[in-house]
Design a protein around this motif. Structure first.
Motif, PDB file in Angstrom:
ATOM      1  N   LYS A 114       0.761  -1.251   0.019  1.00 56.07           N
ATOM      2  CA  LYS A 114      -0.100   0.054   0.200  1.00 56.07           C
ATOM      3  C   LYS A 114       1.062   1.303   0.089  1.00 56.07           C
ATOM      4  O   LYS A 114       0.518   2.243  -0.477  1.00 56.07           O
ATOM      5  CB  LYS A 114      -0.952   0.082   1.318  1.00 56.07           C
ATOM      6  CG  LYS A 114      -2.012  -1.209   1.124  1.00 56.07           C
ATOM      7  CD  LYS A 114      -3.072  -0.911   0.328  1.00 56.07           C
ATOM      8  CE  LYS A 114      -4.327  -1.946   0.620  1.00 56.07           C
ATOM      9  NZ  LYS A 114      -3.891  -3.233   0.874  1.00 56.07           N
ATOM     10  N   LYS A 138       4.501   4.408 -12.868  1.00 55.58           N
ATOM     11  CA  LYS A 138       3.400   5.108 -12.763  1.00 55.58           C
ATOM     12  C   LYS A 138       2.050   4.612 -12.708  1.00 55.58           C
ATOM     13  O   LYS A 138       1.157   4.930 -11.700  1.00 55.58           O
ATOM     14  CB  LYS A 138       3.304   6.174 -13.971  1.00 55.58           C
ATOM     15  CG  LYS A 138       4.295   7.421 -13.799  1.00 55.58           C
ATOM     16  CD  LYS A 138       3.928   8.317 -14.960  1.00 55.58           C
ATOM     17  CE  LYS A 138       4.717   9.565 -14.738  1.00 55.58           C
ATOM     18  NZ  LYS A 138       4.724  10.488 -15.896  1.00 55.58           N
ATOM     19  N   GLU A 139       2.023   3.492 -13.204  1.00 59.05           N
ATOM     20  CA  GLU A 139       0.677   2.688 -13.363  1.00 59.05           C
ATOM     21  C   GLU A 139       0.671   2.089 -12.071  1.00 59.05           C
ATOM     22  O   GLU A 139      -0.563   1.835 -11.254  1.00 59.05           O
ATOM     23  CB  GLU A 139       0.559   1.706 -14.515  1.00 59.05           C
ATOM     24  CG  GLU A 139      -0.737   1.020 -14.634  1.00 59.05           C
ATOM     25  CD  GLU A 139      -1.855   1.755 -14.791  1.00 59.05           C
ATOM     26  OE1 GLU A 139      -3.065   1.425 -14.429  1.00 59.05           O
ATOM     27  OE2 GLU A 139      -1.954   2.804 -15.457  1.00 59.05           O
ATOM     28  N   MET A 141       1.869   2.657  -9.167  1.00 61.54           N
ATOM     29  CA  MET A 141       1.701   3.543  -8.104  1.00 61.54           C
ATOM     30  C   MET A 141       0.321   4.195  -7.785  1.00 61.54           C
ATOM     31  O   MET A 141       0.160   4.775  -6.929  1.00 61.54           O
ATOM     32  CB  MET A 141       2.706   4.830  -8.157  1.00 61.54           C
ATOM     33  CG  MET A 141       4.174   4.150  -7.837  1.00 61.54           C
ATOM     34  SD  MET A 141       5.539   5.520  -7.584  1.00 61.54           S
ATOM     35  CE  MET A 141       5.595   6.269  -9.316  1.00 61.54           C
ATOM     36  N   LYS A 142      -0.389   3.925  -8.847  1.00 55.90           N
ATOM     37  CA  LYS A 142      -1.976   4.500  -8.723  1.00 55.90           C
ATOM     38  C   LYS A 142      -2.526   3.828  -7.613  1.00 55.90           C
ATOM     39  O   LYS A 142      -2.363   2.844  -7.364  1.00 55.90           O
ATOM     40  CB  LYS A 142      -2.806   4.162 -10.078  1.00 55.90           C
ATOM     41  CG  LYS A 142      -2.560   5.163 -11.149  1.00 55.90           C
ATOM     42  CD  LYS A 142      -3.437   4.692 -12.189  1.00 55.90           C
ATOM     43  CE  LYS A 142      -2.997   5.717 -13.496  1.00 55.90           C
ATOM     44  NZ  LYS A 142      -3.709   5.290 -14.776  1.00 55.90           N
ATOM     45  N   ASP A 143      -3.154   4.735  -6.914  1.00 55.11           N
ATOM     46  CA  ASP A 143      -3.838   4.412  -5.410  1.00 55.11           C
ATOM     47  C   ASP A 143      -3.076   3.959  -4.394  1.00 55.11           C
ATOM     48  O   ASP A 143      -3.516   3.171  -3.434  1.00 55.11           O
ATOM     49  CB  ASP A 143      -5.026   3.385  -5.884  1.00 55.11           C
ATOM     50  CG  ASP A 143      -5.809   3.780  -6.833  1.00 55.11           C
ATOM     51  OD1 ASP A 143      -6.551   5.093  -6.578  1.00 55.11           O
ATOM     52  OD2 ASP A 143      -6.533   2.961  -7.648  1.00 55.11           O
ATOM     53  N   ARG A 144      -1.825   4.526  -4.442  1.00 53.08           N
ATOM     54  CA  ARG A 144      -0.870   3.891  -3.454  1.00 53.08           C
ATOM     55  C   ARG A 144       0.110   5.132  -2.895  1.00 53.08           C
ATOM     56  O   ARG A 144       0.080   6.063  -3.644  1.00 53.08           O
ATOM     57  CB  ARG A 144       0.421   2.967  -3.738  1.00 53.08           C
ATOM     58  CG  ARG A 144      -0.142   1.665  -4.549  1.00 53.08           C
ATOM     59  CD  ARG A 144       0.760   0.949  -4.904  1.00 53.08           C
ATOM     60  NE  ARG A 144       0.641  -0.180  -6.041  1.00 53.08           N
ATOM     61  CZ  ARG A 144       0.282  -1.386  -5.596  1.00 53.08           C
ATOM     62  NH1 ARG A 144       0.382  -1.638  -4.419  1.00 53.08           N
ATOM     63  NH2 ARG A 144      -0.267  -2.046  -6.752  1.00 53.08           N
ATOM     64  N   THR A 145       0.660   5.266  -1.811  1.00 55.09           N
ATOM     65  CA  THR A 145       1.352   6.456  -1.286  1.00 55.09           C
ATOM     66  C   THR A 145       2.771   5.887  -1.578  1.00 55.09           C
ATOM     67  O   THR A 145       3.039   4.680  -1.348  1.00 55.09           O
ATOM     68  CB  THR A 145       1.280   6.641   0.058  1.00 55.09           C
ATOM     69  OG1 THR A 145      -0.319   6.812   0.431  1.00 55.09           O
ATOM     70  CG2 THR A 145       2.171   7.608   0.538  1.00 55.09           C
ATOM     71  N   SER A 146       3.401   6.729  -2.508  1.00 57.93           N
ATOM     72  CA  SER A 146       4.892   6.427  -2.698  1.00 57.93           C
ATOM     73  C   SER A 146       5.511   7.749  -2.132  1.00 57.93           C
ATOM     74  O   SER A 146       5.356   8.794  -2.383  1.00 57.93           O
ATOM     75  CB  SER A 146       4.893   6.382  -4.456  1.00 57.93           C
ATOM     76  OG  SER A 146       3.852   5.422  -4.803  1.00 57.93           O
ATOM     77  N   ASP A 158       7.556  14.385 -11.224  1.00 54.92           N
ATOM     78  CA  ASP A 158       6.231  14.241 -11.511  1.00 54.92           C
ATOM     79  C   ASP A 158       5.253  13.794 -10.106  1.00 54.92           C
ATOM     80  O   ASP A 158       4.317  13.428 -10.182  1.00 54.92           O
ATOM     81  CB  ASP A 158       6.153  13.073 -12.290  1.00 54.92           C
ATOM     82  CG  ASP A 158       6.528  13.267 -13.760  1.00 54.92           C
ATOM     83  OD1 ASP A 158       6.409  14.705 -14.197  1.00 54.92           O
ATOM     84  OD2 ASP A 158       7.065  12.392 -14.487  1.00 54.92           O
ATOM     85  N   ASP A 160       3.416  14.491  -6.662  1.00 51.74           N
ATOM     86  CA  ASP A 160       2.388  15.350  -6.415  1.00 51.74           C
ATOM     87  C   ASP A 160       2.884  16.230  -5.403  1.00 51.74           C
ATOM     88  O   ASP A 160       2.306  17.587  -5.354  1.00 51.74           O
ATOM     89  CB  ASP A 160       1.436  14.491  -5.706  1.00 51.74           C
ATOM     90  CG  ASP A 160       0.468  13.468  -6.539  1.00 51.74           C
ATOM     91  OD1 ASP A 160       0.489  13.736  -7.619  1.00 51.74           O
ATOM     92  OD2 ASP A 160       0.152  12.479  -5.976  1.00 51.74           O
TER      93      ASP A 160
END
Length: 203
Positions: A114, A138-139, A141-146, A158, A160
């Motif tokens: 996660k 990138k794909e 890491m969607k919906d995860r905290t990185s 890139d 946030d």
């Protein structure tokens, strides 16, 4: 990042994950959900496959191939005579620095975390390979905290939210474009690195 994985506990204040105090989350549950790639890669004297799927409960070749593809390790494995059955020497001595880091990245992705922590995980990887890994990540890491720690602007541009530390203190914070407009530390590092890349191309 050591606080996030509770290798250390906060001595004052609280650390929250989704609004929940990290100390209220069972340690096993917390660590099972964190994929961490440390600066110093640790590999076992075992097969490449066992190094990647270490800690994974449901092991399958599809998962192995997927994480190796994201970390750009699959191209190297194709060159190994025994592929994923290649036995690594003590602490992965048979692999290059970049291969070690990419094996460690694949291992972190394999547990489907996660929270993904990449602590200067591309330092031994060339910029072209790093770019290819980041595109595929990138794909993932969607919906995860990185959380990505790096000295290279190309690695974090890139994100946030970018946090610039100076002497252990937050000096600047924001998105790539906003930090460039400030014209401060981030701006200076960015253009210095662009100049270095240009000189390397010309050289």
């Amino acid at each position: 990042v050591n606080l996030v994985s509770r290798l250390f506990d906060v001595t004052s204040g609280r650390l929250l994950i989704d609004g929940q105090d990290i100390k209220s989350i069972h340690l096993n549950v917390l660590r099972k959900n964190i994929g961490m790639v440390p600066q110093e890669t640790f590999l076992f004297s075992d097969t490449l496959e066992n190094n990647i799927i270490y800690g994974v409960e449901n092991k399958d070749s599809e998962l192995l191939n997927k994480v190796a593809s994201i970390s750009q390790l699959d191209k190297d494995v194709d060159q190994f005579a025994k592929k994923y059955d290649t036995v690594l020497g003590e602490r992965g001595i048979t692999l290059s620095g970049g291969q070690k880091q990419r094996t460690s990245i694949a291992r972190a992705l394999a547990i489907n975390p996660k929270i993904l922590v990449l602590d200067d995980s591309f330092s031994a990887v060339d910029t072209k390979t790093e770019e290819e890994i980041l595109i595929k990540l990138k794909e993932f890491m969607k919906d995860r905290t990185s959380i990505i720690i790096s000295h290279r602007i190309s690695t974090v541009k890139d994100a946030d939210n970018i946090i610039v530390l100076d002497q252990g203190v937050i000096a600047e914070q924001g998105k790539h474009e906003d930090l460039l407009k400030i014209g401060g530390i981030y701006y200076d590092i960015h253009y210095k690195q662009l100049l270095e890349e240009e000189l390397q191309r010309e050289g």
